[in-house]
Motif scaffolding. Structure first.
Motif, PDB file in Angstrom:
ATOM      1  N   GLY A  57     -37.511 -16.373   1.773  1.00 43.85           N
ATOM      2  CA  GLY A  57     -37.355 -16.092   0.354  1.00 43.85           C
ATOM      3  C   GLY A  57     -36.030 -15.427   0.032  1.00 43.85           C
ATOM      4  N   PHE A  58     -35.649 -15.505  -1.226  1.00 45.19           N
ATOM      5  CA  PHE A  58     -34.373 -14.951  -1.677  1.00 45.19           C
ATOM      6  C   PHE A  58     -34.629 -13.764  -2.592  1.00 45.19           C
ATOM      7  CE2 PHE A  58     -30.840 -14.575  -4.612  1.00 45.19           C
ATOM      8  CZ  PHE A  58     -29.721 -14.752  -3.816  1.00 45.19           C
ATOM      9  N   GLY A  59     -33.937 -12.669  -2.311  1.00 41.18           N
ATOM     10  CA  GLY A  59     -34.033 -11.493  -3.174  1.00 41.18           C
ATOM     11  C   GLY A  59     -32.743 -11.280  -3.938  1.00 41.18           C
ATOM     12  N   PHE A  60     -31.707 -10.867  -3.197  1.00 41.37           N
ATOM     13  CA  PHE A  60     -30.395 -10.617  -3.787  1.00 41.37           C
ATOM     14  C   PHE A  60     -29.321 -11.018  -2.771  1.00 41.37           C
ATOM     15  CE2 PHE A  60     -33.450  -7.682  -5.528  1.00 41.37           C
ATOM     16  CZ  PHE A  60     -33.212  -7.731  -6.902  1.00 41.37           C
ATOM     17  N   ALA A  61     -28.166 -11.391  -3.281  1.00 40.28           N
ATOM     18  CA  ALA A  61     -27.014 -11.686  -2.427  1.00 40.28           C
ATOM     19  C   ALA A  61     -25.872 -10.763  -2.841  1.00 40.28           C
ATOM     20  CB  ALA A  61     -26.595 -13.144  -2.553  1.00 40.28           C
ATOM     21  N   VAL A  62     -25.226 -10.156  -1.858  1.00 40.10           N
ATOM     22  CA  VAL A  62     -24.126  -9.233  -2.110  1.00 40.10           C
ATOM     23  C   VAL A  62     -22.837  -9.876  -1.612  1.00 40.10           C
ATOM     24  CG1 VAL A  62     -23.344  -6.848  -1.896  1.00 40.10           C
ATOM     25  CG2 VAL A  62     -25.770  -7.388  -1.599  1.00 40.10           C
ATOM     26  N   TYR A  63     -21.796  -9.814  -2.435  1.00 40.52           N
ATOM     27  CA  TYR A  63     -20.514 -10.444  -2.111  1.00 40.52           C
ATOM     28  C   TYR A  63     -19.398  -9.405  -2.187  1.00 40.52           C
ATOM     29  CZ  TYR A  63     -23.113 -14.717  -3.363  1.00 40.52           C
ATOM     30  OH  TYR A  63     -24.040 -15.719  -3.448  1.00 40.52           O
ATOM     31  N   ALA A  64     -18.429  -9.520  -1.277  1.00 38.96           N
ATOM     32  CA  ALA A  64     -17.269  -8.626  -1.303  1.00 38.96           C
ATOM     33  C   ALA A  64     -16.184  -9.182  -0.388  1.00 38.96           C
ATOM     34  CB  ALA A  64     -17.647  -7.220  -0.838  1.00 38.96           C
ATOM     35  N   PRO A  65     -14.924  -8.841  -0.662  1.00 40.09           N
ATOM     36  CA  PRO A  65     -13.887  -9.150   0.330  1.00 40.09           C
ATOM     37  C   PRO A  65     -14.235  -8.413   1.623  1.00 40.09           C
ATOM     38  CG  PRO A  65     -12.919  -8.431  -1.748  1.00 40.09           C
ATOM     39  CD  PRO A  65     -14.377  -8.142  -1.838  1.00 40.09           C
ATOM     40  N   LEU A  66     -14.060  -9.045   2.751  1.00 40.85           N
ATOM     41  CA  LEU A  66     -14.476  -8.439   4.016  1.00 40.85           C
ATOM     42  C   LEU A  66     -13.862  -7.066   4.224  1.00 40.85           C
ATOM     43  CD1 LEU A  66     -15.895  -8.564   6.747  1.00 40.85           C
ATOM     44  CD2 LEU A  66     -13.920  -9.809   7.643  1.00 40.85           C
ATOM     45  N   PRO A  83     -11.130 -13.160   3.508  1.00 38.98           N
ATOM     46  CA  PRO A  83     -12.443 -13.523   4.042  1.00 38.98           C
ATOM     47  C   PRO A  83     -13.520 -12.863   3.186  1.00 38.98           C
ATOM     48  CG  PRO A  83     -10.969 -12.813   5.798  1.00 38.98           C
ATOM     49  CD  PRO A  83     -10.290 -12.478   4.508  1.00 38.98           C
ATOM     50  N   VAL A  84     -14.625 -13.554   2.993  1.00 45.72           N
ATOM     51  CA  VAL A  84     -15.678 -13.074   2.094  1.00 45.72           C
ATOM     52  C   VAL A  84     -16.916 -12.683   2.893  1.00 45.72           C
ATOM     53  CG1 VAL A  84     -17.227 -13.701   0.204  1.00 45.72           C
ATOM     54  CG2 VAL A  84     -14.835 -14.457   0.178  1.00 45.72           C
ATOM     55  N   ALA A  85     -17.371 -11.456   2.695  1.00 49.28           N
ATOM     56  CA  ALA A  85     -18.595 -10.970   3.330  1.00 49.28           C
ATOM     57  C   ALA A  85     -19.764 -11.204   2.385  1.00 49.28           C
ATOM     58  CB  ALA A  85     -18.468  -9.484   3.651  1.00 49.28           C
ATOM     59  N   ILE A  86     -20.853 -11.764   2.917  1.00 53.38           N
ATOM     60  CA  ILE A  86     -22.049 -12.036   2.116  1.00 53.38           C
ATOM     61  C   ILE A  86     -23.262 -11.486   2.852  1.00 53.38           C
ATOM     62  CG2 ILE A  86     -23.470 -13.804   0.999  1.00 53.38           C
ATOM     63  CD1 ILE A  86     -21.041 -15.655   1.050  1.00 53.38           C
ATOM     64  N   ALA A  87     -24.103 -10.775   2.124  1.00 51.79           N
ATOM     65  CA  ALA A  87     -25.329 -10.227   2.709  1.00 51.79           C
ATOM     66  C   ALA A  87     -26.514 -10.608   1.835  1.00 51.79           C
ATOM     67  CB  ALA A  87     -25.233  -8.709   2.833  1.00 51.79           C
ATOM     68  N   PHE A  88     -27.621 -10.904   2.470  1.00 55.52           N
ATOM     69  CA  PHE A  88     -28.859 -11.229   1.755  1.00 55.52           C
ATOM     70  C   PHE A  88     -29.812 -10.050   1.896  1.00 55.52           C
ATOM     71  CE2 PHE A  88     -27.063 -15.245   3.383  1.00 55.52           C
ATOM     72  CZ  PHE A  88     -26.759 -15.844   2.164  1.00 55.52           C
ATOM     73  N   ARG A  89     -30.275  -9.535   0.776  1.00 59.35           N
ATOM     74  CA  ARG A  89     -31.084  -8.323   0.779  1.00 59.35           C
ATOM     75  C   ARG A  89     -32.369  -8.517  -0.025  1.00 59.35           C
ATOM     76  NH1 ARG A  89     -28.163  -7.642   4.314  1.00 59.35           N
ATOM     77  NH2 ARG A  89     -26.639  -5.970   4.684  1.00 59.35           N
ATOM     78  N   ASP A  90     -33.380  -7.730   0.333  1.00 60.96           N
ATOM     79  CA  ASP A  90     -34.651  -7.766  -0.390  1.00 60.96           C
ATOM     80  C   ASP A  90     -34.597  -6.941  -1.668  1.00 60.96           C
ATOM     81  OD1 ASP A  90     -35.822  -9.369   1.563  1.00 60.96           O
ATOM     82  OD2 ASP A  90     -36.459  -7.639   2.752  1.00 60.96           O
ATOM     83  N   GLN A  91     -33.701  -5.940  -1.688  1.00 61.70           N
ATOM     84  CA  GLN A  91     -33.581  -5.069  -2.848  1.00 61.70           C
ATOM     85  C   GLN A  91     -32.144  -5.063  -3.349  1.00 61.70           C
ATOM     86  OE1 GLN A  91     -35.001  -1.253  -1.520  1.00 61.70           O
ATOM     87  NE2 GLN A  91     -37.158  -1.834  -1.705  1.00 61.70           N
TER      88      GLN A  91
END
Length: 301
Positions: free
Chosen positions: A181-190, A89-97
């Motif tokens: 708006g889009f800043g950064f996206a972080v991806y990792a195995p859950l 499973p893939v964890a995705i987070a959207f961040r401003d920084q």
């Protein structure tokens, strides 16, 4: 002296009373030594504690939060084990920084959903807006403002899809899109993610997705939307903004870029709802195993 009823009663008090001296308990000398030693010990212990306390290692509040978060993430990552998933499973987070301690993707992918496949293979990384320019449609669903050249490519691609009757223009205007708006996206195995995911992407066969859908329904986070949901990347903002799960069959572009097999589909879970889903999944996965045996017995006659 008073004479009461033929009896003589001594009414004297003060110094004249026979028992005017206060009662005093006599403590044996040995016991007095023990009490004195105990008092000295308590005083010494107090002095030592006061001196040593600054050197005592007490976990900070931040460290405690990290520990609690890790325990929660380990529990939530059991979702792959409960379903016997073949892909992480893939964890995705959207961040401003940009996140600290996580490397930026080394090469921009041809599509945004390609990053899902990279993370499912065990990689942890982040992307910025420019890393999504290669897929104008995906950039659009992620709320990324495209440069002029990529914006023209998007218009041309949409025009081709409309011409092929793959979609119509009305559908384009209704595509889910990340807001703010889009800043950064972080991806990792859950299982390896040390950040709070906004969405979690799972892929598996229909049987596995069936159990997930049942668990989501029991948890009250199911979604009645269509499973077509093209493009597939639109499932991310759809799940994140509705806070409900999204089942997606995968569009043709996604299947080509991620090499999703013909017998697989997607299930996207809002990160905030993952714990609730896992609780129900534990129950439903066990129930399905029991019912499978029951129905197998009936089928065998």
């Amino acid at each position: 002296m008073w004479n009461i009823g033929g009896s003589t009663v001594d009414h004297r008090c003060g110094d004249d009373a026979p028992f005017s001296q206060p009662f005093r308990s006599v403590v044996p000398p040995a016991k007095q030594k023990v009490k004195a030693a105990w008092l000295v010990f308590r005083i010494s212990l107090t002095i030592w504690c006061c001196a040593e306390w600054p050197r005592v290692s007490v976990p900070s509040w931040g460290a405690t939060q990290q520990f609690v978060k890790r325990i929660r993430m380990e529990s939530q990552s059991q979702i792959g084990e409960l379903l016997d998933l073949q892909k992480n499973p893939v964890a995705i987070a959207f961040r401003d920084q940009a996140p600290t301690g996580i490397a930026k993707v080394d090469t921009a992918a041809v599509s945004g959903c390609s990053y899902w496949a990279h993370a499912a293979q065990g990689r942890t990384f982040y992307t910025d807006a420019a890393d999504h320019y290669g897929c104008p449609v995906g950039a659009h669903t992620h709320g990324i403002e495209l440069p002029e050249q990529q914006a023209e490519e998007l218009q041309g691609l949409v025009g081709t899809m409309v011409e092929l009757q793959y979609i119509d223009m009305e559908e384009v205007g209704q595509l889910p899109q990340l807001s703010g708006g889009f800043g950064f996206a972080v991806y990792a195995p859950l299982a390896a993610a040390d950040f709070e995911p906004d969405v979690v992407v799972l892929s598996g066969n229909p049987r596995q997705m069936m159990v997930l859908a049942e668990a989501a329904h029991a948890a009250g986070i199911s979604n009645a939307s269509s499973m077509v949901g093209r493009p597939t990347c639109a499932a991310l903002p759809a799940a994140f903004q509705s806070q409900r799960v999204v089942t997606n069959l995968g569009c043709i572009g996604n299947r080509v870029y991620t090499e999703l097999s013909d017998d697989e589909l997607y299930f996207v879970v809002p990160g905030a709802q993952l714990g609730t889903l896992v609780e129900r999944l534990r129950v439903l996965s066990s129930a399905n195993r029991e019912l499978a045996g029951f129905h197998a017995g009936r089928a065998a006659g």
